[in-house]
Design a protein around this motif. Structure first.
Motif, PDB file in Angstrom:
ATOM      1  N   THR A   2     -23.953   2.258  -0.839  1.00  0.00           N
ATOM      2  CA  THR A   2     -22.802   1.737  -1.566  1.00  0.00           C
ATOM      3  C   THR A   2     -21.770   1.150  -0.600  1.00  0.00           C
ATOM      4  OG1 THR A   2     -21.531   3.783  -1.485  1.00  0.00           O
ATOM      5  CG2 THR A   2     -23.101   3.534  -3.323  1.00  0.00           C
ATOM      6  N   GLU A   3     -20.813   0.442  -1.178  1.00  0.00           N
ATOM      7  CA  GLU A   3     -19.719  -0.110  -0.389  1.00  0.00           C
ATOM      8  C   GLU A   3     -18.962   1.025   0.315  1.00  0.00           C
ATOM      9  OE1 GLU A   3     -16.087  -2.084  -2.224  1.00  0.00           O
ATOM     10  OE2 GLU A   3     -17.454  -3.768  -1.900  1.00  0.00           O
ATOM     11  N   TYR A   4     -18.737   2.102  -0.395  1.00  0.00           N
ATOM     12  CA  TYR A   4     -18.060   3.266   0.179  1.00  0.00           C
ATOM     13  C   TYR A   4     -18.846   3.819   1.363  1.00  0.00           C
ATOM     14  CZ  TYR A   4     -16.103   7.891   0.809  1.00  0.00           C
ATOM     15  OH  TYR A   4     -15.554   9.022   1.367  1.00  0.00           O
ATOM     16  N   ASP A   5     -20.167   3.927   1.209  1.00  0.00           N
ATOM     17  CA  ASP A   5     -21.019   4.429   2.292  1.00  0.00           C
ATOM     18  C   ASP A   5     -20.894   3.556   3.539  1.00  0.00           C
ATOM     19  OD1 ASP A   5     -21.981   6.525   0.699  1.00  0.00           O
ATOM     20  OD2 ASP A   5     -23.700   5.336   0.012  1.00  0.00           O
ATOM     21  N   LEU A   6     -20.886   2.243   3.330  1.00  0.00           N
ATOM     22  CA  LEU A   6     -20.735   1.321   4.460  1.00  0.00           C
ATOM     23  C   LEU A   6     -19.385   1.507   5.143  1.00  0.00           C
ATOM     24  CD1 LEU A   6     -22.262  -1.999   3.106  1.00  0.00           C
ATOM     25  CD2 LEU A   6     -23.023  -0.726   5.112  1.00  0.00           C
ATOM     26  N   PHE A   7     -18.334   1.588   4.329  1.00  0.00           N
ATOM     27  CA  PHE A   7     -16.995   1.766   4.872  1.00  0.00           C
ATOM     28  C   PHE A   7     -16.930   3.057   5.680  1.00  0.00           C
ATOM     29  CE2 PHE A   7     -12.502   2.759   4.927  1.00  0.00           C
ATOM     30  CZ  PHE A   7     -11.922   1.520   5.125  1.00  0.00           C
ATOM     31  N   ALA A   8     -17.448   4.143   5.121  1.00  0.00           N
ATOM     32  CA  ALA A   8     -17.424   5.439   5.795  1.00  0.00           C
ATOM     33  C   ALA A   8     -18.253   5.414   7.079  1.00  0.00           C
ATOM     34  CB  ALA A   8     -17.927   6.531   4.857  1.00  0.00           C
ATOM     35  N   ALA A   9     -19.402   4.759   7.045  1.00  0.00           N
ATOM     36  CA  ALA A   9     -20.271   4.704   8.220  1.00  0.00           C
ATOM     37  C   ALA A   9     -19.615   3.938   9.365  1.00  0.00           C
ATOM     38  CB  ALA A   9     -21.605   4.062   7.860  1.00  0.00           C
TER      39      ALA A   9
END
Length: 65
Positions: A2-9
């Motif tokens: 997800t977009e959130y996963d990318l941001f967090a990574a």
């Protein structure tokens, strides 16, 4: 992913970029943001825009302090 996963990574890299941007003057920072958006692929423009907004927030808070 997800977009959130990318941001967090990529959060450590985003924080590093924000710290570098805090050292730029306003004109250089605005030019960097514009160049970044112009050169990113269309498919990620929405995510990049959100990342730039987060960096904007950090830079604005740093300049206000």
């Amino acid at each position: 992913m997800t977009e959130y996963d990318l941001f967090a990574a990529y959060l450590p890299k985003i924080v590093e970029m924000a710290n570098i941007c805090c050292g730029l003057d306003k004109a250089a920072f605005e030019e960097w943001k514009q160049d970044t958006m112009e050169h990113c692929p269309e498919i990620v423009k929405e995510l990049v825009s959100k990342v730039l907004n987060a960096i904007d927030s950090v830079v604005l808070n740093a300049s206000a302090a």
